[in-house]
Design a protein around this motif. Structure first.
Motif, mmCIF file in Angstrom:
data_model
loop_
_atom_site.group_PDB
_atom_site.id
_atom_site.type_symbol
_atom_site.label_atom_id
_atom_site.label_comp_id
_atom_site.label_asym_id
_atom_site.label_seq_id
_atom_site.Cartn_x
_atom_site.Cartn_y
_atom_site.Cartn_z
ATOM 1 N N ALA A 1 0.842 -1.200 0.000
ATOM 2 C CA ALA A 1 0.000 0.000 0.000
ATOM 3 C C ALA A 1 0.877 1.250 0.000
ATOM 4 N N HIS A 2 0.767 2.038 -1.046
ATOM 5 C CA HIS A 2 1.615 3.204 -1.295
ATOM 6 C C HIS A 2 1.280 4.355 -0.350
ATOM 7 N N LEU B 1 6.213 3.839 3.000
ATOM 8 C CA LEU B 1 6.171 5.162 3.623
ATOM 9 C C LEU B 1 7.476 5.895 3.378
ATOM 10 N N ASP B 2 7.412 7.230 3.425
ATOM 11 C CA ASP B 2 8.587 8.072 3.217
ATOM 12 C C ASP B 2 9.035 8.678 4.538
ATOM 13 N N VAL B 3 10.340 8.694 4.776
ATOM 14 C CA VAL B 3 10.872 9.321 5.984
ATOM 15 C C VAL B 3 11.840 10.431 5.603
ATOM 16 N N VAL C 1 10.401 12.199 10.449
ATOM 17 C CA VAL C 1 8.944 12.191 10.308
ATOM 18 C C VAL C 1 8.568 11.497 9.012
ATOM 19 N N ILE C 2 7.303 11.087 8.938
ATOM 20 C CA ILE C 2 6.784 10.405 7.752
ATOM 21 C C ILE C 2 6.140 11.457 6.854
ATOM 22 N N ASN D 1 7.948 -1.062 3.745
ATOM 23 C CA ASN D 1 8.946 -0.589 2.783
ATOM 24 C C ASN D 1 9.166 0.883 3.110
ATOM 25 N N LEU D 2 10.278 1.173 3.763
ATOM 26 C CA LEU D 2 10.578 2.538 4.189
ATOM 27 C C LEU D 2 11.475 3.191 3.151
ATOM 28 N N GLU D 3 10.988 4.285 2.553
ATOM 29 C CA GLU D 3 11.815 5.022 1.596
ATOM 30 C C GLU D 3 12.566 6.135 2.303
ATOM 31 N N ILE D 4 13.871 6.134 2.176
ATOM 32 C CA ILE D 4 14.727 7.198 2.692
ATOM 33 C C ILE D 4 14.678 8.339 1.688
ATOM 34 N N LYS D 5 14.036 9.438 2.082
ATOM 35 C CA LYS D 5 13.756 10.544 1.156
ATOM 36 C C LYS D 5 14.726 11.685 1.443
ATOM 37 N N VAL D 6 15.707 11.843 0.596
ATOM 38 C CA VAL D 6 16.740 12.860 0.803
ATOM 39 C C VAL D 6 16.478 14.043 -0.130
#
Length: 267
Positions: A23-24, A52-54, A63-64, A124-129
């Motif tokens: 689930a996106h 999810l994006d962190v 934070v998400i 699925n945790l996306e590391i958002k830089v």
């Protein structure tokens, strides 16, 4: 993959298979993305994995959140990198989606991990830089609490940012290797070399940029192939025919209700 009720893997299932559906940003077709409400909605609908994006606030709190700015999902100007936790607590991250979600807050990583742990979901945790942000600082803040809360078989950590993936690999747990996902709009010619260098688990590719020949090449490799953001049932089944093993979707049950609860066999 053989599964029992509510997606539990049955004996004999492949121990390294990725989730068929994720689930996106939580169940973002039905709740405001990247919020506790969206993750709860995913669980209530029968999904067992969420993406999810962190990111980091200006004070270093993970934070998400997806965007570098606040306008789209909080309705105010400003950048995530310029607010602290106290300011973030005053934001409404739900009203933009629907009045029914008015007052939904921005979730910290710790709050989200507590919910995911309680619900028994895979992540699925996306590391958002973002531009100009410190990749290693984000990894240092996000990875330890995530590993503390979730077992390796219920976690995939992905990123478009190679620096983040290298930092993640350096911080891998001793007991089990962290499953890393290389995020691409379109895989470059040297995708094999990049995956080998990172000891990657999976490649996550924009389905709109994926050709059948490349999909089959990746499917024949040691790396798992997932696609985002798949919201059409016919597209999903075509991708499965090409060898795509998992899809990230705003509404997974629309694609395949029987598979929406499927988890990797380690769970």
């Amino acid at each position: 993959m053989p599964v029992s009720s509510r997606g539990e893997a049955s004996p004999g299932a492949h121990h390294d298979a990725p989730p068929a559906l994720i689930a996106h940003r939580g169940l973002s077709a039905h709740a405001p993305e990247n919020t506790l409400a969206a993750v709860q909605a995913a669980y209530d609908a029968g999904c067992h994995w969420v993406e999810l994006d962190v990111q980091l606030l200006g004070d270093g709190t993970p934070v998400i959140w997806h965007d570098s700015g606040l306008r789209r999902c909080a309705g105010v100007g400003g950048r995530l990198s310029r607010i602290d936790l106290a300011s973030a607590r005053r934001l409404d991250a739900g009203r933009w989606f629907s009045p029914a979600f008015a007052g939904e807050g921005m979730a910290t990583l710790d709050e989200m991990l507590a919910l995911i742990e309680r619900l028994g979901l895979g992540l699925n945790l996306e590391i958002k830089v973002g531009r100009g942000r410190d990749a290693e600082a984000l990894v240092d803040a996000a990875l330890p609490p995530t590993l503390q809360r979730l077992p390796a078989e219920r976690l995939i950590v992905s990123s478009f940012d190679i620096r983040s993936l290298r930092a993640l690999r350096r911080m891998q747990p001793n007991a089990q290797r962290l499953r890393l996902g290389l995020l691409y709009d379109r895989p470059p010619r040297n995708w094999v070399a990049q995956a080998e260098a990172l000891d990657a688990y999976s490649l996550h590719v924009d389905w709109r940029r994926l050709k059948p020949s490349l999909a089959r090449d990746i499917a024949a490799s040691p790396y798992r192939l997932l696609c985002y953001t798949v919201n059409d049932r016919d597209v999903y089944h075509r991708l499965r025919d090409w060898g795509v093993e998992g899809a990230i979707s705003d509404d997974p049950l629309r694609l395949d209700p029987d598979q929406a609860g499927a988890v990797s066999a380690g769970h």
